[in-house]
Scaffold this motif. Structure first.
Motif, mmCIF file in Angstrom:
data_model
loop_
_atom_site.group_PDB
_atom_site.id
_atom_site.type_symbol
_atom_site.label_atom_id
_atom_site.label_comp_id
_atom_site.label_asym_id
_atom_site.label_seq_id
_atom_site.Cartn_x
_atom_site.Cartn_y
_atom_site.Cartn_z
ATOM 1 N N GLY A 190 0.765 -1.057 -0.055
ATOM 2 C CA GLY A 190 0.063 0.041 0.012
ATOM 3 C C GLY A 190 0.976 1.238 -0.049
ATOM 4 O O GLY A 190 0.198 2.555 0.327
ATOM 5 N N ALA A 191 2.091 1.246 -0.092
ATOM 6 C CA ALA A 191 2.857 2.462 -0.411
ATOM 7 C C ALA A 191 2.599 3.194 -1.456
ATOM 8 O O ALA A 191 2.701 2.384 -2.582
ATOM 9 N N VAL A 192 2.393 4.589 -1.428
ATOM 10 C CA VAL A 192 2.131 5.160 -2.590
ATOM 11 C C VAL A 192 3.280 5.955 -3.086
ATOM 12 O O VAL A 192 3.424 5.890 -4.450
ATOM 13 N N GLY A 193 4.260 6.604 -2.434
ATOM 14 C CA GLY A 193 5.384 7.179 -2.914
ATOM 15 C C GLY A 193 4.961 8.406 -3.735
ATOM 16 O O GLY A 193 5.848 9.004 -4.592
ATOM 17 N N ASP A 194 4.133 9.495 -3.185
ATOM 18 C CA ASP A 194 3.891 10.775 -3.980
ATOM 19 C C ASP A 194 4.475 11.741 -3.050
ATOM 20 O O ASP A 194 4.395 12.949 -3.462
ATOM 21 N N GLY A 195 5.361 11.317 -1.838
ATOM 22 C CA GLY A 195 5.641 12.455 -1.029
ATOM 23 C C GLY A 195 4.785 13.189 -0.344
ATOM 24 O O GLY A 195 5.234 14.002 0.574
ATOM 25 N N ILE A 196 3.501 12.756 -0.124
ATOM 26 C CA ILE A 196 2.255 13.686 0.455
ATOM 27 C C ILE A 196 1.889 12.552 1.569
ATOM 28 O O ILE A 196 1.724 12.825 2.668
ATOM 29 N N ALA A 197 1.362 11.249 1.024
ATOM 30 C CA ALA A 197 0.946 10.477 2.008
ATOM 31 C C ALA A 197 1.784 9.803 3.002
ATOM 32 O O ALA A 197 3.263 9.824 2.591
ATOM 33 N N LEU A 239 17.755 -4.722 0.616
ATOM 34 C CA LEU A 239 16.858 -3.966 0.234
ATOM 35 C C LEU A 239 17.548 -3.052 -0.811
ATOM 36 O O LEU A 239 18.834 -2.769 -0.919
ATOM 37 N N THR A 240 16.558 -2.900 -1.927
ATOM 38 C CA THR A 240 16.748 -2.173 -2.950
ATOM 39 C C THR A 240 15.898 -0.872 -3.050
ATOM 40 O O THR A 240 14.801 -1.033 -2.969
ATOM 41 N N MET A 241 16.598 0.578 -3.322
ATOM 42 C CA MET A 241 15.678 1.473 -3.252
ATOM 43 C C MET A 241 16.022 2.105 -4.648
ATOM 44 O O MET A 241 16.878 2.498 -5.008
ATOM 45 N N ARG A 242 14.765 2.543 -5.333
ATOM 46 C CA ARG A 242 14.757 3.439 -6.679
ATOM 47 C C ARG A 242 14.474 4.779 -6.243
ATOM 48 O O ARG A 242 14.763 5.546 -6.896
ATOM 49 N N GLY A 243 13.686 4.721 -5.562
ATOM 50 C CA GLY A 243 13.054 6.254 -4.811
ATOM 51 C C GLY A 243 13.664 6.736 -3.529
ATOM 52 O O GLY A 243 15.020 6.277 -3.352
ATOM 53 N N ALA A 244 13.049 7.522 -2.712
ATOM 54 C CA ALA A 244 13.894 7.953 -1.602
ATOM 55 C C ALA A 244 12.815 7.972 -0.478
ATOM 56 O O ALA A 244 11.715 8.085 -0.675
ATOM 57 N N LEU A 245 13.467 7.767 0.794
ATOM 58 C CA LEU A 245 12.571 7.909 2.011
ATOM 59 C C LEU A 245 12.620 9.346 2.366
ATOM 60 O O LEU A 245 13.739 10.058 2.606
ATOM 61 N N LEU A 246 11.330 10.096 2.685
ATOM 62 C CA LEU A 246 11.547 11.435 3.389
ATOM 63 C C LEU A 246 10.979 11.298 4.661
ATOM 64 O O LEU A 246 9.753 10.865 4.994
#
Length: 760
Positions: A190-197, A239-246
């Protein structure tokens, strides 16, 4: 020449890879007009910025860009006609050949485009017939998987029934669920990855699932905002990250923790593409504000792309177990007070034998301009293990924005008792003049500085609490060839002040042997070549001009130490080395290669019987700073400079060696009396009784004494009432006069008369 285009059997498409300079590209197929050309660069349609020439020609033409495409860009040129009919034949009208030919040419061109498009489509092999490949109706295929049945016809399958197998011999059918669960994705939870949710709960659920199944977790493209700290347990494969954790949570927490703590050892983990950002800049006061904590790794492979705005960017932590034998690839580490913290948490932990590649440790100019900052820290919790040994940092770059500010900005802060820490190819921009600060018992560190902005001097700062030294800075942007020779054996910082006038025609120099390019007789021993003084030296205000046949050199004991470094301040010096074996016997090329230098070739000169540089040393950054390596059989050597081609001025000479060695520099001995300004001698003397006002004299042999020398005399017994006077009575002889100044005769007992002569 024909009046219409000829459409040959050639594909209406061509592709190039740009080199950054070429702006004209050939298209070998015909087009009817410039508007028929379709241009793509790196997959993007380009509507303008180029000109098409050659339209209407059967051989094609050129597409010329106003600005050449970037190097490596893929340029695709293709014909794309508008699908319309542009002619209409009238009943009973004239059917002109050119009109008909043009229309047929357009049809052939359109068919070629169609063939080119179909070539990339999924289609049945020409050798097969009868397959049913139509898509099922929309309701029949909705939420189902598309595949092929036992006849090879298109069919749909429910997700629970579908099986897949690798298209190779031995492939085993597997359910879709099994196939998709090979690698878990954060989006599966359920992770969205839009930087808001707030994706925190979904991310932690995904990490827990990866640990429970022993699978590798992937966090795809996007920005995943979390208000809670996250932990990936050590049971997960990686773990492989293509995006970023904020991270947008409370302070005093580690945004991402990898691996288990305690006594668990996390072996052979793979963490790739790690990116963790803090939504708001840390105050830099709470060291619990950490971007990534990596615990108890053993032989791990870790890639960190970006960590920003924390007190500590990345912390490698030994917790009751070690962090060891791992490889870290470091990327952008920006606006963290400590970019990387190599740390232990307990007495039973260690942090050792880790390789670090790269790393850009930087600050923006506005980030806490009044606070100290460091690139890499080696630290330990109170009472924790402090021997952080055998770390290698390769190519880190530091831009700490501290230069000309009243703050510290130092690449390395070492608070532990580490040894054998090596940092290579360091770049320093806007940092302090220190590459490292040591506050404890660290030693045997090597810091190789490939570049420091403005070329300022670089050193290690030892604080008041530091209990060990012994680390070295190799400033490779400043006289590389000389920086490894750090122990000064002998130096003559001013040749003019060191000059010794032996007599009216001959001159010597303190600590140095005078050398001749043409020694008379049949010399075979060291003492035959090291002269106290020679003629033909011309003194100047700051040094001495070496004229024809003259040289100067240090005589060194080379029985144990085989490597020396010679630094010379002169106009165009020519280095020379003379080698001697056991007993001071001269060595020559018949005995083998006796010596090598760092920045030039050496040739043997038969006249003076020494090895000399093949050229003058006239480059202050390279050849003037020479390291000399002697062969094992060399027991002593003369290392210096000589006049070979033209006269030149020498102002100073320095000789150094490895800091672990301290070989003697040979001068001022009975065997090698050169290099001293002061002569001494003594003689047993029992003068007869000296009458009141009378004198007694004795001649004391003193080799080297010459008229004009300053001389003194003394007696080994009490001489109350008797004054001893000295003068050079003749060459190599000092006459001592005992003068009885009292009113009564004095009979001195037998003693020793001592004399001292000082050359001007």
């Amino acid at each position: 020449m024909p009046e219409h285009i000829r459409i040959g059997d050639i594909a209406p498409r061509v592709q190039y890879v740009a080199d950054g300079a070429q702006n004209s590209f050939v298209y070998p197929f015909p087009v009817f007009g410039a508007g028929d050309m379709d241009v793509h660069v790196d997959g993007l349609f380009i509507a303008g910025g180029y000109a098409v020439s050659g339209a209407g020609s059967s051989e094609g033409g050129l597409v010329t860009f106003a600005v050449p495409p970037a190097a490596g860009a893929k340029v695709v040129l293709r014909r794309r006609l508008v699908m319309e009919r542009v002619t209409d034949y009238q009943p009973n009208g004239v059917l002109r050949a050119n009109t008909l030919n043009d229309e047929l040419d357009r049809q052939v061109a359109a068919l070629q485009e169609l063939r080119e498009d179909i070539a990339g489509a999924l289609r049945q092999s020409p050798g097969e017939v009868g397959a049913r490949l139509e898509l099922p109706m929309r309701p029949a295929r909705a939420n189902r998987l598309l595949g092929f049945d036992s006849l090879g016809d298109v069919a749909t399958f429910s997700r629970g029934e579908a099986t897949l197998s690798a298209p190779f011999p031995g492939g085993v059918p597997r359910t879709v669920e099994d196939k998709l669960s090979e690698r878990l994705s954060a989006r599966d939870f359920g992770a969205v990855g839009d930087g808001i949710a707030d994706d925190g709960a979904a991310l932690q659920a995904a990490m827990n699932a990866a640990a429970a199944s022993g699978k590798h977790l992937q966090i795809g493209e996007g920005t995943y905002r979390t208000t809670i700290p996250l932990t990936l347990p050590g049971a997960a494969a990686g773990l492989t990250m293509r995006g970023a954790l904020l991270y947008d949570g409370a302070g005093g927490e580690a945004a991402l923790t990898l691996g288990d703590g305690g006594a668990v050892r996390n072996r052979t983990k793979v963490y790739e593409g790690l990116r963790v950002l803090r939504n708001a800049l840390s105050s830099w006061e709470d060291e619990r504000d950490v971007g990534i904590v990596i615990r108890n790794q053993d032989s791990g492979l870790i890639e960190i792309r970006q960590v920003e705005r924390f007190t500590i960017g990345v912390q490698t932590l030994g917790v009751e177990r070690g962090f060891e034998d791992s490889v870290l690839h470091l990327g952008r580490m920006v606006d963290n007070r400590y970019g990387l913290d190599v740390r232990t948490a307990s007495a039973g932990a260690w942090n050792t034998s880790v390789r670090y590649h790269g790393g850009h440790f930087a600050m923006s100019a506005a980030t806490w301009p009044d606070k100290d900052r460091y690139g890499i820290r080696l630290s330990a919790a109170p009472g924790a293990y402090v021997a952080h040994n055998r770390h290698v940092f390769d190519g880190p770059a530091f831009e700490l924005q501290s230069r000309d500010r009243p703050i510290d900005g130092i690449p390395f802060l070492v608070e532990v008792n580490s040894r054998a820490v090596i940092a290579r190819n360091i770049r320093m921009e806007g940092c302090d003049a220190y590459v490292a600060r040591h506050t404890g018992a660290a030693q045997d560190h090597v810091y190789e500085v490939a570049w420091a902005s403005q070329g300022y001097g670089v050193d290690v700062d030892y604080t008041a609490t530091a209990t060990r030294v012994g680390s070295v800075v190799r400033a490779y942007h400043q006289a590389v060839a000389h920086r490894d020779a750090t122990r000064t054996l002998a130096e003559v910082p001013n040749l003019r002040a060191a000059a010794i006038r032996w007599n009216a025609t001959e001159t010597g120099f303190e600590k140095l042997a005078c050398l001749s390019t043409n020694v008379g007789g049949t010399p075979t021993l060291l003492q035959h070549f090291a002269f106290q003084a020679l003629d033909s030296y011309t003194l100047t205000d700051r040094g001495v001009v070496l004229t024809g046949g003259r040289g100067l050199g240090f005589v060194v004991d080379a029985r144990r130490c085989k490597e020396f470094a010679l630094a010379v301040d002169a106009d165009d010096p020519r280095m020379i080395i003379q080698c001697f074996g056991a007993g001071g016997t001269l060595l020559s090329p018949v005995d083998g290669t006796m010596v090598r230098a760092s920045g030039m070739s050496l040739t043997y000169a038969t006249g003076p019987r020494w090895w000399q540089g093949n050229a003058d040393s006239n480059d202050a950054g390279l050849t003037r700073l020479q390291v000399i390596r002697l062969a094992p059989q060399v027991q002593s050597a003369i290392i210096g400079v000589a006049r070979i081609d033209v006269d030149y001025e020498v102002r100073s000479l320095r000789l150094a060696c490895d800091p672990s060695q301290s070989p003697p520099v040979l001068y001022g001995t009975p065997e090698l009396p050169h290099g001293v300004r002061e002569l001494r001698a003594e003689l047993a003397w029992d003068p007869a009784s000296i009458a009141a006002g009378g004198t007694a004299q004795v001649n004391v042999p003193c080799p080297g004494a010459r008229p004009g020398d300053f001389v003194q005399a003394a007696f080994s017994l009490s001489t109350s009432g008797v004054v001893f006077l000295a003068q050079v009575g003749a060459q190599d002889v000092i006459t001592v006069t005992a003068w009885n100044r009292s009113a009564a005769a004095i009979d001195l007992a037998a003693g020793t008369v001592r004399v001292r002569a000082v050359k001007s």
